[in-house]
Design a protein around this motif. Structure first.
Motif, mmCIF file in Angstrom:
data_model
loop_
_atom_site.group_PDB
_atom_site.id
_atom_site.type_symbol
_atom_site.label_atom_id
_atom_site.label_comp_id
_atom_site.label_asym_id
_atom_site.label_seq_id
_atom_site.Cartn_x
_atom_site.Cartn_y
_atom_site.Cartn_z
ATOM 1 N N PRO A 213 13.000 4.210 1.401
ATOM 2 C CA PRO A 213 12.557 4.625 0.169
ATOM 3 C C PRO A 213 13.062 3.999 -1.331
ATOM 4 O O PRO A 213 12.479 3.902 -2.147
ATOM 5 C CB PRO A 213 13.017 6.411 0.020
ATOM 6 C CG PRO A 213 12.986 6.577 1.387
ATOM 7 C CD PRO A 213 13.704 5.257 2.086
ATOM 8 N N GLU A 214 14.421 3.643 -0.855
ATOM 9 C CA GLU A 214 15.001 2.834 -2.242
ATOM 10 C C GLU A 214 14.283 1.277 -2.508
ATOM 11 O O GLU A 214 14.088 1.064 -3.520
ATOM 12 C CB GLU A 214 16.500 2.705 -1.801
ATOM 13 C CG GLU A 214 17.324 3.753 -1.809
ATOM 14 C CD GLU A 214 17.347 4.714 -2.896
ATOM 15 O OE1 GLU A 214 16.698 4.501 -4.099
ATOM 16 O OE2 GLU A 214 17.957 5.593 -3.157
ATOM 17 N N LEU A 215 14.009 0.816 -1.460
ATOM 18 C CA LEU A 215 13.297 -0.486 -1.129
ATOM 19 C C LEU A 215 11.902 -0.284 -1.840
ATOM 20 O O LEU A 215 11.466 -1.012 -2.718
ATOM 21 C CB LEU A 215 13.108 -1.178 -0.143
ATOM 22 C CG LEU A 215 14.371 -1.903 0.796
ATOM 23 C CD1 LEU A 215 13.959 -2.066 2.195
ATOM 24 C CD2 LEU A 215 14.711 -2.943 -0.121
ATOM 25 N N LYS A 216 11.121 0.575 -1.601
ATOM 26 C CA LYS A 216 9.957 1.039 -2.209
ATOM 27 C C LYS A 216 10.064 1.178 -3.878
ATOM 28 O O LYS A 216 9.063 0.863 -4.327
ATOM 29 C CB LYS A 216 9.275 2.194 -1.503
ATOM 30 C CG LYS A 216 8.673 1.776 0.024
ATOM 31 C CD LYS A 216 8.255 3.154 0.672
ATOM 32 C CE LYS A 216 7.769 2.615 1.938
ATOM 33 N NZ LYS A 216 7.135 3.911 2.783
ATOM 34 N N LYS B 193 0.788 -1.253 -0.029
ATOM 35 C CA LYS B 193 -0.020 -0.059 -0.009
ATOM 36 C C LYS B 193 0.949 1.164 -0.060
ATOM 37 O O LYS B 193 0.473 2.312 -0.654
ATOM 38 C CB LYS B 193 -1.074 -0.080 1.166
ATOM 39 C CG LYS B 193 -1.969 1.184 1.278
ATOM 40 C CD LYS B 193 -2.679 1.160 2.362
ATOM 41 C CE LYS B 193 -3.424 2.512 2.479
ATOM 42 N NZ LYS B 193 -3.091 3.809 2.311
ATOM 43 N N GLY B 194 1.920 1.306 0.786
ATOM 44 C CA GLY B 194 2.734 2.225 0.845
ATOM 45 C C GLY B 194 3.491 2.847 -0.314
ATOM 46 O O GLY B 194 3.677 3.662 -0.863
ATOM 47 N N CYS B 195 3.860 1.309 -1.237
ATOM 48 C CA CYS B 195 4.510 1.772 -2.563
ATOM 49 C C CYS B 195 3.658 1.964 -3.436
ATOM 50 O O CYS B 195 3.741 2.968 -4.417
ATOM 51 C CB CYS B 195 5.119 0.381 -2.997
ATOM 52 S SG CYS B 195 6.312 -0.305 -1.863
ATOM 53 N N ARG B 196 2.359 1.694 -3.451
ATOM 54 C CA ARG B 196 1.281 1.847 -4.316
ATOM 55 C C ARG B 196 1.081 3.436 -4.240
ATOM 56 O O ARG B 196 0.829 4.188 -5.338
ATOM 57 C CB ARG B 196 -0.179 1.082 -4.122
ATOM 58 C CG ARG B 196 -0.927 1.449 -5.229
ATOM 59 C CD ARG B 196 -2.393 0.637 -4.899
ATOM 60 N NE ARG B 196 -3.358 0.439 -5.971
ATOM 61 C CZ ARG B 196 -3.980 1.335 -6.298
ATOM 62 N NH1 ARG B 196 -4.209 2.639 -5.425
ATOM 63 N NH2 ARG B 196 -5.013 1.291 -7.372
ATOM 64 N N ASP B 197 0.750 3.955 -2.955
ATOM 65 C CA ASP B 197 0.729 5.404 -2.741
ATOM 66 C C ASP B 197 1.596 6.212 -3.492
ATOM 67 O O ASP B 197 1.279 7.414 -4.179
ATOM 68 C CB ASP B 197 0.336 5.620 -1.458
ATOM 69 C CG ASP B 197 -0.667 5.180 -0.722
ATOM 70 O OD1 ASP B 197 -1.558 4.913 -1.481
ATOM 71 O OD2 ASP B 197 -0.549 5.194 0.679
ATOM 72 N N ILE B 198 2.912 5.817 -3.207
ATOM 73 C CA ILE B 198 3.996 6.826 -3.857
ATOM 74 C C ILE B 198 3.872 6.708 -5.604
ATOM 75 O O ILE B 198 4.018 7.614 -6.061
ATOM 76 C CB ILE B 198 5.497 6.158 -3.462
ATOM 77 C CG1 ILE B 198 5.690 6.261 -2.160
ATOM 78 C CG2 ILE B 198 6.505 6.679 -4.487
ATOM 79 C CD1 ILE B 198 6.791 5.677 -1.463
#
Length: 185
Positions: A66-69, A13-18
């Motif tokens: 942030p890099e993992l995302k 979800k955090g990745c998708r938001d970005i």
């Protein structure tokens, strides 16, 4: 402890938001990228993580999380590009981009759940730098397959390697997020 599926969903979800916010800012500009460029972008992100893990400090104020995302999002972009091909001009709107993102995220999660069952949650006992090393290894494998025009004799293809990179990155996000929560208690 929250179960792996729920943790995966929260991390994604955090990745998708970005991804969605960047899609608003830039449109689907990534549609012009060839898969080999996406692989190189993932390499850059994983290499930076490894450098941060090794040196312990950063000159740019962005950490490992942030890099993992970004690896998750570029991996999903890679899967989209493998299916759709690359173009010279952006050819999809935000709605289509998000639908493709969600489809490949779901396929990647299904793979993770199957492997997680077979490996009995082994990722939980791994050290986080191992995820980085595995991602870098998958990048090298992907580059070799790309250099072989996508052909393999016995190995999985580029898509499977992207999915593994995404899943290792999600595991890293989960571990780092758990660690932050524990540190705050």
């Amino acid at each position: 402890m929250i179960d792996t599926e729920t943790q995966f969903d929260l991390a994604l979800k955090g990745c998708r938001d970005i991804f969605e916010k960047k899609l608003f800012d830039y449109g689907a500009s990534w549609r012009i990228m060839r898969p080999s460029s996406i692989t190189d972008q993932i390499f850059i992100k994983a290499k930076r993580i490894r450098t941060l893990e090794t040196k312990g400090d950063a000159m740019v104020d962005e950490g490992i999380l942030p890099e993992l995302k970004a690896i998750v999002n570029y991996g999903l972009i890679g899967l989209i590009q493998l299916q759709e091909g690359y173009v010279d001009e952006v050819d999809i709107d935000a709605s289509r981009a998000m639908a493709l993102y969600d489809r490949f995220a779901a396929e990647t999660k299904t793979l993770m759940l199957a492997k997680n069952h077979d490996y009995d949650e082994a990722w939980r006992w791994m050290r986080t730098p191992s995820y980085t090393d595995f991602i870098l290894t998958k990048v090298q494998r992907t580059k070799q397959i790309e250099d072989n025009d996508g052909k393999t004799l016995i190995s999985e293809g580029i898509d499977a390697n992207y999915m593994d990179m995404i899943n290792y990155a999600v595991f890293g996000i989960i571990k780092l997020t758990e660690w932050k929560v524990l540190k705050q208690k």
